[in-house]
Design an enzyme around this catalytic site. Structure first.
Site, mmCIF file in Angstrom:
data_model
loop_
_atom_site.group_PDB
_atom_site.id
_atom_site.type_symbol
_atom_site.label_atom_id
_atom_site.label_comp_id
_atom_site.label_asym_id
_atom_site.label_seq_id
_atom_site.Cartn_x
_atom_site.Cartn_y
_atom_site.Cartn_z
ATOM 1 N N LYS A 22 59.077 -84.298 -15.413
ATOM 2 C CA LYS A 22 59.944 -85.448 -15.723
ATOM 3 C C LYS A 22 60.085 -86.340 -14.489
ATOM 4 C CE LYS A 22 64.469 -84.842 -15.373
ATOM 5 N NZ LYS A 22 65.160 -85.706 -14.392
ATOM 6 N N ASN A 23 60.318 -85.729 -13.326
ATOM 7 C CA ASN A 23 60.585 -86.506 -12.107
ATOM 8 C C ASN A 23 59.340 -87.111 -11.478
ATOM 9 O OD1 ASN A 23 63.222 -86.013 -12.555
ATOM 10 N ND2 ASN A 23 63.448 -84.446 -10.972
ATOM 11 N N ARG A 95 70.139 -92.244 -14.575
ATOM 12 C CA ARG A 95 70.195 -92.873 -13.251
ATOM 13 C C ARG A 95 68.832 -93.323 -12.771
ATOM 14 N NH1 ARG A 95 74.271 -91.983 -10.515
ATOM 15 N NH2 ARG A 95 73.126 -92.509 -8.649
ATOM 16 N N CYS A 119 78.092 -89.558 -11.172
ATOM 17 C CA CYS A 119 77.340 -88.529 -11.911
ATOM 18 C C CYS A 119 78.082 -87.218 -11.719
ATOM 19 C CB CYS A 119 75.931 -88.471 -11.327
ATOM 20 S SG CYS A 119 74.994 -87.020 -11.756
ATOM 21 N N ARG A 124 76.367 -90.072 -5.706
ATOM 22 C CA ARG A 124 74.964 -90.533 -5.766
ATOM 23 C C ARG A 124 74.834 -92.055 -5.609
ATOM 24 N NH1 ARG A 124 71.787 -87.323 -10.403
ATOM 25 N NH2 ARG A 124 70.015 -87.915 -9.112
ATOM 26 N N PRO A 125 75.257 -92.616 -4.484
ATOM 27 C CA PRO A 125 75.104 -94.057 -4.263
ATOM 28 C C PRO A 125 73.630 -94.432 -4.138
ATOM 29 C CG PRO A 125 75.718 -92.939 -2.227
ATOM 30 C CD PRO A 125 75.772 -91.901 -3.315
ATOM 31 N N ASP A 127 72.825 -96.995 -1.920
ATOM 32 C CA ASP A 127 72.913 -97.911 -0.763
ATOM 33 C C ASP A 127 71.637 -97.916 0.071
ATOM 34 O OD1 ASP A 127 74.378 -95.756 1.710
ATOM 35 O OD2 ASP A 127 73.616 -95.194 -0.270
ATOM 36 N N LEU A 128 70.968 -96.772 0.187
ATOM 37 C CA LEU A 128 69.759 -96.715 1.010
ATOM 38 C C LEU A 128 68.606 -97.503 0.365
ATOM 39 C CD1 LEU A 128 69.921 -92.936 2.032
ATOM 40 C CD2 LEU A 128 70.768 -94.911 3.321
ATOM 41 N N ASP A 311 67.430 -78.479 -7.499
ATOM 42 C CA ASP A 311 67.287 -78.407 -8.959
ATOM 43 C C ASP A 311 67.014 -76.989 -9.449
ATOM 44 O OD1 ASP A 311 65.615 -81.654 -9.315
ATOM 45 O OD2 ASP A 311 67.686 -81.098 -8.902
ATOM 46 N N ILE A 333 72.522 -80.785 -0.760
ATOM 47 C CA ILE A 333 72.066 -82.097 -1.241
ATOM 48 C C ILE A 333 73.164 -82.854 -1.997
ATOM 49 C CG2 ILE A 333 70.281 -83.313 -2.574
ATOM 50 C CD1 ILE A 333 69.117 -81.783 -0.216
ATOM 51 N N ARG A 403 67.383 -83.553 -21.898
ATOM 52 C CA ARG A 403 66.942 -84.655 -21.047
ATOM 53 C C ARG A 403 65.732 -84.287 -20.209
ATOM 54 N NH1 ARG A 403 71.187 -87.121 -17.278
ATOM 55 N NH2 ARG A 403 69.234 -88.213 -16.818
HETATM 56 C C1 EPZ Z 1 66.033 -86.988 -7.331
HETATM 57 O O1 EPZ Z 1 67.283 -87.657 -7.476
HETATM 58 C C2 EPZ Z 1 65.809 -86.202 -8.619
HETATM 59 N N1 EPZ Z 1 65.794 -87.123 -9.736
HETATM 60 C C3 EPZ Z 1 66.940 -85.192 -8.798
HETATM 61 O O2 EPZ Z 1 66.654 -84.393 -9.953
HETATM 62 C C4 EPZ Z 1 66.975 -84.261 -7.602
HETATM 63 O O3 EPZ Z 1 68.082 -83.410 -7.701
HETATM 64 C C5 EPZ Z 1 67.117 -85.091 -6.306
HETATM 65 O O4 EPZ Z 1 66.066 -86.072 -6.223
HETATM 66 C C6 EPZ Z 1 67.027 -84.226 -5.063
HETATM 67 O O5 EPZ Z 1 65.848 -83.494 -5.038
HETATM 68 C C7 EPZ Z 1 64.623 -87.791 -10.010
HETATM 69 O O6 EPZ Z 1 63.608 -87.671 -9.348
HETATM 70 C C8 EPZ Z 1 64.651 -88.710 -11.184
HETATM 71 P P1 EPZ Z 1 68.233 -88.384 -3.719
HETATM 72 P P2 EPZ Z 1 67.704 -88.821 -6.449
HETATM 73 O O7 EPZ Z 1 68.261 -89.873 -3.613
HETATM 74 O O8 EPZ Z 1 66.507 -89.542 -5.979
HETATM 75 C C9 EPZ Z 1 72.207 -89.283 -1.218
HETATM 76 C C10 EPZ Z 1 67.052 -83.379 -12.036
HETATM 77 O O9 EPZ Z 1 67.788 -82.411 -12.289
HETATM 78 N N2 EPZ Z 1 71.835 -90.722 -1.290
HETATM 79 O O10 EPZ Z 1 67.096 -87.687 -3.075
HETATM 80 O O11 EPZ Z 1 68.779 -89.599 -7.112
HETATM 81 C C11 EPZ Z 1 72.537 -88.684 -2.577
HETATM 82 O O12 EPZ Z 1 73.861 -88.954 -2.961
HETATM 83 C C12 EPZ Z 1 67.567 -84.461 -11.059
HETATM 84 O O13 EPZ Z 1 65.933 -83.542 -12.510
HETATM 85 C C13 EPZ Z 1 72.615 -91.658 -0.676
HETATM 86 O O14 EPZ Z 1 73.636 -91.332 -0.052
HETATM 87 O O15 EPZ Z 1 68.322 -87.974 -5.260
HETATM 88 C C14 EPZ Z 1 72.259 -87.208 -2.354
HETATM 89 O O16 EPZ Z 1 73.372 -86.607 -1.762
HETATM 90 C C15 EPZ Z 1 69.005 -84.270 -10.708
HETATM 91 N N3 EPZ Z 1 72.261 -92.964 -0.769
HETATM 92 C C16 EPZ Z 1 71.077 -87.240 -1.386
HETATM 93 O O17 EPZ Z 1 71.082 -88.532 -0.776
HETATM 94 C C17 EPZ Z 1 71.118 -93.380 -1.445
HETATM 95 O O18 EPZ Z 1 70.839 -94.584 -1.507
HETATM 96 C C18 EPZ Z 1 69.715 -87.011 -2.046
HETATM 97 O O19 EPZ Z 1 69.635 -87.821 -3.181
HETATM 98 C C19 EPZ Z 1 70.330 -92.402 -2.052
HETATM 99 C C20 EPZ Z 1 70.686 -91.058 -1.969
#
Ligand code: EPZ
Length: 427
Positions: A22-23, A95, A119, A124-125, A127-128, A311, A333, A403
């Site tokens: 999916k991802n 998201r 969420c 899960r902002p 901002d980056l 995950d 995470i 999902r």
């Molecule tokens: C991806 O989410 C996956 N989703 C998630 O899988 C997975 O848990 C996650 O990566 C971590 O491996 C998809 O690929 C669609 P991140 P993502 O940005 O990209 C913080 C599942 O179950 N952060 O790597 O949204 C954030 O809050 C899902 O299939 C910021 O602060 O995760 C988190 O604490 C759930 N600012 C950390 O970084 C930002 O702009 C990592 O989040 C972006 C992220």
């Protein structure tokens, strides 16, 4: 509002075929917005998030065609992309809709994407993502719950040197896609290294992108003026594969997990070995899990790839409830990813949660009851706990699991599990 009814206590045996990731499928579908030519994707999982992404791309005037629906193959053609809007109605259900932001602004210079909002597992902002796009010359404002992004004077994005202060998976994917069409070179440091990122790089390269640094935390993207169509098969789902490995281990059975990529499961396989679970690599795309004589407790800390995947944390917690001794699970995470813990406690698990740490004492005798799923992976953890619980468990809100898991009821039934889906008409 479907529910699952599971009667535990059966050892699972047989072979399960893993679906596409999916991802990996979600960013690949969004990448089709980068070109006006058709992009054909294969090995797509039949899960609800894919349907949502298909609807979102269609809302952005792309044609999304499939031989049948839901399908394993999609052809997406975004002939024109003007004033692309990702509406709140769709974004609030998934998201990952944020993945349309990078391609849309890179291709048309404008994008209006609803902010994903909170969420269950964390704030899960994004901002980056936004800060990096601003570094590439985008003007970004958030108004009325929407990200309003545009490149001034109708120009294109410009290459930039970006250092992510935190590793972000979809952030890396958004910037990879945006930089592929930007003017000049983008250096992306502290990039995510998940296999899904490398898979996206392979697709973008087939579309004509110039990218270096696969599997590393430094990506170098030289933008091109135009990308073309491509055909690509996405990688198997390593989280689904990991979930079935735990299903074999926790039920005391033996499962052959086919159509997976063992190389993507390094940290999970190492952790399972430390708990006494033996996993054979039968061939480059098949694993076989053999139950442990006795499950032994072992601490785990979730990390970005190649570390132990967040995950897989809920699934591992279910296993730890059956292991001899004390396992400390540290979630680094997401700040709120232990919602499954209280439901497992209701089933009889002996565990406590303190912020981002859970202490699990085992083995505990689990007994069936009614529990609620709160998010995708929590649901998988509850299904695994129910497979070893005495008596009947009913899991509510399984729309979460639909999902991201294709046909999990049928796959478990084929392995001998006593599980069924109960349909309840929504009022
Ligand atoms: C991806 O989410 C996956 N989703 C998630 O899988 C997975 O848990 C996650 O990566 C971590 O491996 C998809 O690929 C669609 P991140 P993502 O940005 O990209 C913080 C599942 O179950 N952060 O790597 O949204 C954030 O809050 C899902 O299939 C910021 O602060 O995760 C988190 O604490 C759930 N600012 C950390 O970084 C930002 O702009 C990592 O989040 C972006 C992220």
């Amino acid at each position: 509002m479907d529910k699952f009814r599971i009667c535990g206590g059966r050892a699972l045996h047989g072979t399960v075929k893993i679906s596409g990731a999916k991802n990996s499928a979600l960013p690949a579908m969004a990448a089709a917005l980068l070109t006006d030519e058709p992009v054909t994707l294969h090995n797509i999982p039949k899960v609800r998030d894919i349907i949502t992404m298909g609807r979102l791309l269609a809302f952005m005037s792309a044609t999304v065609s499939t031989p049948e629906f839901p399908a394993e193959s999609y052809t997406i053609e975004s002939k024109s992309l003007n004033d692309a809007v990702a509406p709140y109605e769709l974004v609030k259900t998934m998201r990952a809709s944020i993945l349309t932001l990078g391609p849309a602004i890179a291709r048309s210079g404008v994008a209006h994407v609803s902010l994903p909002g909170g969420c269950a597992i964390g704030a899960r902002p994004v901002d980056l993502h936004l800060a990096a796009l601003e570094k590439m010359g985008a003007q970004i404002a958030t108004e009325h719950g929407y990200i309003q992004a545009r490149v001034p004077n109708g120009g294109g994005l410009k290459g930039a040197h970006i250092v992510f202060e935190k590793i972000t998976v979809t952030g890396t994917e958004n910037i990879l896609m945006a930089a592929a069409l930007a003017e000049g070179v983008t250096i992306l440091e502290n990039a995510a290294r998940e296999p899904e990122i490398t898979d996206l790089i392979h697709l973008l390269r087939k579309m004509g992108a110039d990218i270096q640094g696969d599997d590393t935390s430094i990506l170098r993207i030289r933008g091109v003026s135009k990308l073309h169509g491509a055909v690509h098969g996405v990688i198997p789902d390593r989280i689904e594969a990991g979930t079935f490995l735990v299903a074999g281990a926790i039920t005391g059975g033996e499962i052959t997990v086919a159509n997976c990529q063992p190389a993507h499961l390094g940290a999970v396989l190492t952790k399972l070995e430390t708990t006494g679970v033996h996993v054979d690599t039968v061939n480059p795309c098949t694993l076989r899990v053999h139950a442990a004589k006795k499950l032994v407790a072992s601490d785990v800390t979730t990390e970005e790839y190649p570390g132990f995947a967040t995950d897989m944390q809920a699934q591992y917690m279910a296993l730890a409830t059956q292991a001899e001794g004390t396992s400390v699970i540290t979630e680094t995470i997401f700040e709120n990813r232990f919602l499954h813990a209280s439901e497992m406690i209701r089933m009889g698990a002996n565990l406590s949660v303190d912020g981002r740490r859970a202490v699990v004492r085992g083995p505990a005798h689990l007994s069936g009851t009614t529990v609620q799923a709160s998010d995708l992976r929590a649901s998988a953890g509850l299904v695994l706990a129910a497979l070893v619980a005495e008596g009947e468990t009913v899991i509510d809100r399984v729309y979460h699991i639909d999902r991201g898991y294709e046909g999990i009821v049928e796959k478990l039934q084929d392995l001998g599990a006593d599980i069924e889906r109960l349909h309840f008409p929504t009022s």
